[in-house]
Design a protein around this motif. Structure first.
Motif, short mmCIF file in Angstrom:
data_model
loop_
_atom_site.label_atom_id
_atom_site.label_comp_id
_atom_site.label_asym_id
_atom_site.label_seq_id
_atom_site.Cartn_x
_atom_site.Cartn_y
_atom_site.Cartn_z
N LEU A 98 -6.61 4.19 9.55
CA LEU A 98 -6.01 5.40 8.97
C LEU A 98 -4.66 5.67 9.62
O LEU A 98 -3.68 5.99 8.92
N LEU A 99 -4.58 5.55 10.94
CA LEU A 99 -3.31 5.78 11.63
C LEU A 99 -2.23 4.85 11.10
O LEU A 99 -1.11 5.26 10.81
N THR A 100 -2.59 3.59 10.95
CA THR A 100 -1.64 2.60 10.46
C THR A 100 -1.18 2.92 9.05
O THR A 100 0.02 2.84 8.72
N ALA A 101 -2.12 3.31 8.20
CA ALA A 101 -1.79 3.65 6.81
C ALA A 101 -0.89 4.87 6.74
O ALA A 101 0.04 4.92 5.92
N VAL A 102 -1.17 5.89 7.55
CA VAL A 102 -0.34 7.09 7.56
C VAL A 102 1.08 6.76 7.99
O VAL A 102 2.06 7.16 7.33
N ARG A 103 1.21 6.02 9.06
CA ARG A 103 2.55 5.70 9.56
C ARG A 103 3.33 4.86 8.55
O ARG A 103 4.51 5.12 8.29
N ALA A 104 2.67 3.86 7.98
CA ALA A 104 3.35 2.99 7.01
C ALA A 104 3.70 3.76 5.74
O ALA A 104 4.79 3.60 5.17
N GLY A 105 2.76 4.61 5.27
CA GLY A 105 3.00 5.36 4.05
C GLY A 105 4.14 6.34 4.19
O GLY A 105 4.99 6.46 3.29
N LEU A 106 4.20 7.05 5.31
CA LEU A 106 5.27 8.01 5.53
C LEU A 106 6.61 7.30 5.66
O LEU A 106 7.63 7.78 5.14
N ALA A 107 6.62 6.18 6.36
CA ALA A 107 7.87 5.42 6.52
C ALA A 107 8.39 4.95 5.17
O ALA A 107 9.60 5.03 4.89
N ALA A 108 7.49 4.46 4.33
CA ALA A 108 7.90 3.94 3.02
C ALA A 108 8.39 5.06 2.09
O ALA A 108 9.26 4.83 1.24
N ALA A 109 7.83 6.25 2.24
CA ALA A 109 8.18 7.37 1.36
C ALA A 109 9.40 8.15 1.83
O ALA A 109 9.87 9.05 1.13
N GLY A 110 9.91 7.82 3.00
CA GLY A 110 10.99 8.60 3.59
C GLY A 110 12.29 8.50 2.83
O GLY A 110 12.59 7.51 2.16
N ASN A 111 13.07 9.55 2.94
CA ASN A 111 14.40 9.61 2.35
C ASN A 111 15.40 9.90 3.47
O ASN A 111 15.46 11.04 3.96
N PRO A 112 16.18 8.91 3.88
CA PRO A 112 17.12 9.12 4.99
C PRO A 112 18.10 10.26 4.76
O PRO A 112 18.54 10.91 5.71
N ASP A 113 18.43 10.54 3.50
CA ASP A 113 19.36 11.64 3.21
C ASP A 113 18.77 13.00 3.56
O ASP A 113 19.50 13.95 3.84
#
Length: 229
Positions: free
Chosen positions: A7-22
């Motif tokens: 779950l920790l891995t999925a949360v971290r990966a999911g949030l990173a992929a959904a991020g918007n640097p702007d």
């Protein structure tokens, strides 16, 4: 007890992929956060997390608690801490979030020590615990309202948001009156917020309370309390 590493891995990966640097920089500046943001706003973040939690269910409450603390204390981005709070709010754990969960909430409040974390925990988690087990949780809030910790005191004031006419007014007024001589902005704002929220259901009571205590309540608290009345 084991931490749910998948779950920790999925949360971290999911949030990173959904991020918007702007969005990440402005979000960090707005929250005055030492932790950076990925730039995932609240609506998309909650939708993403619900899907992750559904795909990685945790059955034992102690495992939920340990996984929450791992998400929280090992966070590299602020959204990972939001995910920890969101995990605790999942419906499947509703029966566990009574008085026994207060030490966990207290740790998150004291270490989070900012309004975005504390207000969510206070109003959604501590508030739910108060509904589930009123007497022991109210007793804990009476201790918290006398604490040296600002955020525990704020929690004691705002933990009944949304209770409307079911608000324990005695508990609320004790929390307010324990803080009304404190000049801290976050406590004064919390007092006004709690009274304003109750005013939606009990406007006459709130008007009367503010009128009777206008010399003790700060101008900020009075203004916030009466804003919609």
């Amino acid at each position: 007890m084991p931490i749910h590493q998948e779950l920790l891995t999925a949360v971290r990966a999911g949030l990173a992929a959904a991020g918007n640097p702007d969005d990440a920089g402005p979000m960090q500046r707005y929250m005055k956060s030492a932790l950076p943001f990925h730039g995932v706003k609240a609506g998309p973040r909650r939708k993403l997390l619900r899907a992750i939690f559904a795909a990685h269910p945790i059955e034992e409450w102690q495992d939920v608690s340990d996984t929450t603390l791992a998400l929280w204390h090992r966070a590299s981005f602020r959204e990972e801490r939001y995910a920890a709070t969101e995990l605790l709010r999942q419906r499947r754990y509703k029966r566990y979030v009574g008085a026994a969960a207060l030490p966990l909430y207290e740790e998150l409040i004291v270490t989070g020590a900012w309004w975005d974390h504390v207000d969510e925990i206070a109003s959604k988690l501590v508030g739910a615990a108060l509904v589930l087990e009123p007497e022991p949780v109210a007793a804990a809030m009476r201790a918290w309202m006398l604490s040296d910790d600002l955020w525990k005191r704020r929690t004691a004031i705002i933990c009944q948001l949304g209770r409307k006419s079911e608000t324990d007014r005695e508990l609320l007024t004790e929390a307010i009156e324990a803080a009304w001589d404190d000049r801290d902005f976050f406590l004064r704002k919390a007092i006004g917020w709690a009274l304003r929220d109750l005013g939606h259901a009990e406007p006459d009571w709130v008007r009367d309370y503010v009128a009777r205590h206008q010399e003790r309540l700060s101008p900020l608290s009075r203004r916030e309390a009466l804003k919609n009345l």
